[in-house]
Design an enzyme around this catalytic site. Structure first.
Site, PDB file in Angstrom:
ATOM      1  N   GLU A 131     -19.320  49.375  40.066  1.00 36.94           N
ATOM      2  CA  GLU A 131     -19.829  50.414  40.963  1.00 36.94           C
ATOM      3  C   GLU A 131     -21.355  50.481  40.998  1.00 36.94           C
ATOM      4  O   GLU A 131     -21.971  51.485  40.688  1.00 36.94           O
ATOM      5  CB  GLU A 131     -19.231  51.772  40.562  1.00 36.94           C
ATOM      6  CG  GLU A 131     -17.716  51.791  40.775  1.00 36.94           C
ATOM      7  CD  GLU A 131     -17.044  53.071  40.342  1.00 36.94           C
ATOM      8  OE1 GLU A 131     -16.083  53.480  41.003  1.00 36.94           O
ATOM      9  OE2 GLU A 131     -17.456  53.656  39.319  1.00 36.94           O
ATOM     10  N   GLU A 139      -8.825  48.980  39.075  1.00 34.17           N
ATOM     11  CA  GLU A 139      -8.440  50.354  38.757  1.00 34.17           C
ATOM     12  C   GLU A 139      -7.350  50.771  39.741  1.00 34.17           C
ATOM     13  O   GLU A 139      -7.470  50.543  40.949  1.00 34.17           O
ATOM     14  CB  GLU A 139      -9.624  51.321  38.872  1.00 34.17           C
ATOM     15  CG  GLU A 139     -10.725  51.097  37.852  1.00 34.17           C
ATOM     16  CD  GLU A 139     -11.888  52.075  38.003  1.00 34.17           C
ATOM     17  OE1 GLU A 139     -11.672  53.157  38.595  1.00 34.17           O
ATOM     18  OE2 GLU A 139     -12.991  51.750  37.547  1.00 34.17           O
TER      19      GLU A 139
END
Length: 1005
Positions: free
Chosen positions: A439, A510
């Protein structure tokens, strides 16, 4: 301090005098101690862990004195254990942040009020080290630090979770020495360390000295080459020296026998090769390790060697030629008392729990773990996605997600984190994928990281999720070997798996956000993952709740989260999102994961004939080491059981087995239960450990007679109406119905009160973490404030044996139109049994309901629960793979599952009957009259759990609150994942159900 070099905001300085990164190893004096791997047994190793003197300053600007000088008096300082985190010891501010930076977003600058921790430690150096080069290794320091020895400046380093090594040869002397360290909380590296975690500071991993030969082996990198048929192997060992060293490399098998060896005179860099005939391959299922011993200049270095080949072929991820599904979890370093300082035993506890629950993959979110953790992964057998210590999530809210990765001024800082990770961990067979962080946008700096990594190590693929097209980053993703997604929907996975134009495998790095009562979508995901070769699996977010052990004002222990420690900027309980609690007690989420990822799949081939299809989902081992046992139950009672002969099902193969059970011969519910257990002991679990189980309902032969009709003669009743009260009295019971309230106010048998308060229809549940999106709508519509409006209630039928009362009602709340309207028909018979028939219509424009059913409160003392339904633990319409239908006996307290944040829990899906009673068996029996119901019996109301933010504020009632639900809404995982799947939403607009409540007085009823 005037002579301090202020480099913590200088992108051109990532370190001063730090040694070049290398593979992790400890030098030993001989082969035996090297293979044992006990660091303290090496004469070349000296720990600096222990008690240090410590002084905390709120700002580095407060550090005026030259504390590092040899004459400085630090006797008045505090004692602090190293390794540890400041915040875990009462210094500075505990703070949990997810996305946002905890400082102003002004890269590369950090606040002037930059907290500083000063450390001083005196240590002795043996005279035996006189002619050797002394080095110090800091395995982890957050976020940057300066180092002095004996008053002289040694160096500076940043990059919190990667080792920093310094040559101390010019600074130490035999005998007593003094080391001083200044750690700063913030530096420009902080902008690259914005992981979703508690923000800890200090020397939080091990510190130690190494005595090295002046001419020595500096680095080793081995790479295995396997033949196409995997029957031959060779090992290429690149050895780098400091000076000229006569080097021997020796490969031993697991029994300690030599397989191959070679020698060379190394000056700079040399490559030595070892041939291996009939190699034993390493995998997560069979983590066979050779020992590579590299000797030279009086030192022996030891490396685990796992022979395996990782590749992507035709868009499919493969290891050793087999298509692999990564059954993974994301794991942060997290300890409820020690923060990010993780003891070795705690690492082992995590890994054993993972193996016990069929997990084969770990993503080190979002930084390299302690190097000993990877040693353990090598030994226990895990596929590791090793992730660089890189996350710049906070720039997202600064307006440009890619602002750092597209800025060439930050390239060195980005690249440094890949280089140091790869160099440290390159010799671990468990590491099968390199990840370029998390991220942080995607741009030229990530591309530089990935390209360098691919050039340095050609044996492992490279991953980075931030390059997904949805982020609109740099269009060139050729440096990445797979595509990656977070929280993709099931439909998106199907679309990718069936898209022939996709040439890379897809990893869900994820998925299924395991926050609170969660993971209601696991089977849906894994049905699709198994169906499409290009879907390589994924990692649940995440392994553990990051709760911090704390004490409430009234002295109760609880686990705190963001905001509980005075941290004003925080992200609340979003760190409480694990499969296990902070003290590693598995949540039911983990049990569900264990089942859907089980290595053995059992399916009914022909249940009537006892034929079961066994599918081996192991990739490399057959099923000869498992035991398959069976048990037949009639109405929850065991009537027959046995064990099957050994299975030989090959990897990815199937086998049909026949269970030699007797044909059902009496009326009732017959179930065949199958159990797959380990035959032998493993390092992570003893023989008998259950890998999976399955249940099939057995069909009733036509020849079996139907159950006999109930021929009991009902006693007479008397019915008396006094104003709004209808009093129904029988031989041994007395019930009172309130026409005004539209419900019962009294239910007794032999004078024993079985009801406290009034039964009422209920639609509210304490929101689970996964309801965080929909609960806004629920509350807006008044679901949490619904009350009953009675339009009509009257006795419609009376006879000697029965009375019937009809109620027209609605659930309403202020301002809004009625939420639902319905009719309830209550009937009391001569045995005191109460039958309820309900039909309701939900307002068309409403969002789906949390639940619909009947709530009643039973008096204190009703602690015993028995039910026939799914168990033994909680289950929901979308979270019931790990349970099976049977008869269960528990207490009300055992029905409850404790989550760090109180929420909906403890419901039992598919219940057919249940009883709640006191210790003598006096209570109520609830029976479905048609469809099964969802059953719950707790010492807390939904309102209690809704209002409580911590377990210590959840007050246990003496009464037992019972819910008998037509349906309970699904659980899902939408706290961070996708919305609850439609098939699990309670969106029914017309509902009808029937049930019976029967007072019972003895254990025989």
């Amino acid at each position: 301090m005037k002579d301090l070099q202020k480099v913590w905001e200088n992108l051109d300085v990532l370190h001063l005098n730090r040694e070049a990164p290398r593979a992790y190893y400890i030098p030993y004096a001989n082969t035996e101690s090297a293979r044992q791997g006990k660091r303290g047994k090496s004469p070349f190793y000296q720990t600096l862990n222990g008690q240090w003197k410590f002084r905390y300053h709120r700002s580095v600007q407060e550090v005026k004195e030259a504390f590092y000088e040899e004459a400085y008096d630090y006797s008045g300082w505090d004692d602090l254990l190293v390794p540890s985190c400041w915040q875990s010891n009462g210094y500075d501010q505990m703070q949990y942040c997810n996305v946002n930076y905890p400082i102003p977003c002004d890269p590369p600058f950090v606040p002037d009020e930059n907290p500083a921790g000063l450390y001083i430690r005196e240590f002795n150096v043996s005279g035996d080290w006189k002619d050797q080069a002394a080095h110090v290794v800091f395995e982890g320091v957050n976020s940057c630090f300066y180092l002095w020895v004996n008053g002289a400046f040694v160096g500076y380093s940043q990059g919190s979770r990667i080792p920093a090594e310094f040559d101390l040869s010019s600074y130490v002397r035999s005998g007593k020495n003094r080391m001083a360290v200044m750690v700063l909380k913030w530096c420009d590296g902080t902008y690259l360390e914005d992981q979703d975690a508690w923000r800890y500071s200090g020397i939080f991993r091990d510190v130690y000295l190494l005595a090295r030969s002046q001419e020595r082996i500096r680095d080793v990198f081995y790479q295995a080459d396997l033949s196409a048929d995997y029957k031959q192997a060779s090992l290429r060992c690149d050895v780098e020296s400091h000076g000229i060293v006569e080097v021997q490399v020796q490969l031993l098998d697991a029994a300690g026998h030599e397989v191959s060896s070679s020698t060379a005179r190394v000056k700079g860099k040399e490559t030595l090769r070892l041939d291996i005939a009939s190699p034993v391959l390493w995998s997560a299922e069979n983590p066979y390790l050779y020992s590579l011993l590299v000797s030279g200049a009086g030192e022996v270095l030891h490396f685990h060697v796992g022979l395996r080949k990782v590749e992507v072929v035709d868009g499919v991820f493969r290891i050793n030629g087999q298509d692999i599904k990564l059954k993974g979890v994301n794991r942060h370093d997290s300890h409820p008392e020690l923060g990010q300082t993780i003891p070795l035993k705690h690492m082992i506890q995590d890994l054993k729990l993972m193996k016990q629950h069929n997990i084969n993959t770990i993503r080190t979110s979002h930084y390299p773990n302690d190097p000993r953790f990877l040693d353990l992964c090598d030994q226990y057998g895990f596929y590791v996605i090793d992730e660089a210590d890189l996350e710049a999530h906070g720039v997202l809210h600064a307006g440009d997600y890619h602002m750092l990765t597209k800025n060439p001024e930050w390239e060195a800082a980005f690249l440094d984190r890949a280089v140091r990770m790869v160099e440290r961990d390159k010799n671990h067979p468990s590491v099968v994928i390199w990840s370029m962080g998390n991220e942080s946008g995607y741009g030229v700096n990530h591309i530089a990281m990935a390209r360098w990594t691919r050039e340095r190590d050609t044996t492992r693929p490279v991953h980075y999720e931030g390059a997904a097209l949805k982020y609109n980053g740099h269009p060139d993703t050729s440096c990445l070997d797979m595509n990656s997604r977070m929280y993709a929907t099931v439909q998106e996975l199907i679309a990718y798996g069936s898209d022939e134009s996709q040439t890379k495998p897809l990893l869900q790095c994820e998925y299924s956000h395991a926050m609170g009562n969660s993971c209601g979508d696991l089977k849906d995901y894994w049905d699709v993952i198994y169906a499409y070769p290009k879907l390589m699996g994924g990692c649940v977010w995440e392994w553990c709740d990051h709760g911090i052990k704390a004490e409430s004002p009234d002295g109760q222990t609880f686990y705190g989260y963001g905001g509980d420690f005075g941290d004003v900027q925080n992200d609340g309980n979003f760190c409480i999102d694990g499969l296990v609690s902070p003290d590693r007690i598995p949540h039911t989420n983990l049990l569900e994961l264990k089942k859907v990822m089980a290595p053995v799949l059992l399916e009914a081939e022909d249940a009537a004939e006892g034929k079961v299809r066994v599918s081996n989902r192991y990739d490399f081992i057959d099923l000869s080491d498992v035991v398959m046992s069976w048990k037949v139950e009639l109405d929850g009672e065991t009537v027959e059981q046995g064990e099957l002969p050994s299975l030989q099902t090959p990897p990815h193969g199937t086998e049909i087995v026949t269970i030699p059970y007797s044909v059902p011969h009496t009326a009732g519910r017959w179930f065949l239960n199958l159990f797959v257990t380990q035959r032998t002991d493993k390092p992570w679990a003893a023989a008998g450990h259950e890998l999976t189980s399955e249940q099939f309902e057995l069909p009733m032969p036509a020849s079996v007679p139907a159950p006999a009709a109930d021929l009991r003669v009902l006693p007479d009743i008397t019915v008396e109406q006094r104003d709004d009260e209808v009093i129904v009295e029988g031989f041994d019971f007395l019930h009172v119905f309130d026409l005004h309230a539209g419900t019962f106010t009294k239910i007794t048998k032999h004078g024993v009160p079985l009801l406290q308060g009034r039964p009422q229809f209920s639609i509210w549940r304490a929101p689970a973490d996964n309801d965080r999106k929909i609960k806004v709508l629920w509350s807006k519509e008044g679901y949490d404030r619904a009350i009953t409006k009675v339009y009509r209630a009257e006795v419609t039928e009376v006879s000697e044996k029965r009375v019937q009362i009809e109620v027209d009602f609605a659930l309403t709340c202020n301002i809004k139109l009625p939420l639902l309207k319905g009719k309830a028909v209550w009937e009391v018979d001569g045995a005191g049994a109460i039958t309820l028939k309900t039909s309701v219509q939900v307002r068309e424009d409403l969002p789906y309901l949390p639940r619909f059913g009947l709530q009643l409160v039973m008096p204190a003392g009703n602690e015993q629960v028995e039910y026939f339904g799914y168990g033994p633990h909680e289950s929901y319409i979308d979270k019931r793979q790990s349970v099976r239908k049977s008869k269960y006996e528990l207490t009300v307290d055992q029905m409850h599952h404790s989550y760090v944040v109180p929420q909906e829990n403890g419901s039992r899906y598919g219940t057919e009957w249940a009883s709640v009673s006191n210790a003598l068996g006096m209570g109520l029996l609830f029976t479905s009259l048609g469809s099964e119901f969802s059953f719950q019996a707790l010492h807390y109301t939904p309102e209690d759990m809704t209002q409580a933010k911590h377990t210590y504020s959840l007050r246990r009632r003496k009464e037992t609150i019972v819910h008998l639900d037509y349906k309970m809404n699904g659980i899902g995982s939408s706290s961070c994942g996708t919305d609850l799947l439609e098939q699990y939403q309670l969106s029914d607009k017309d509902m009808a159900f029937e049930l019976r409540m029967t007072p019972i007085l003895t254990e025989d009823e």
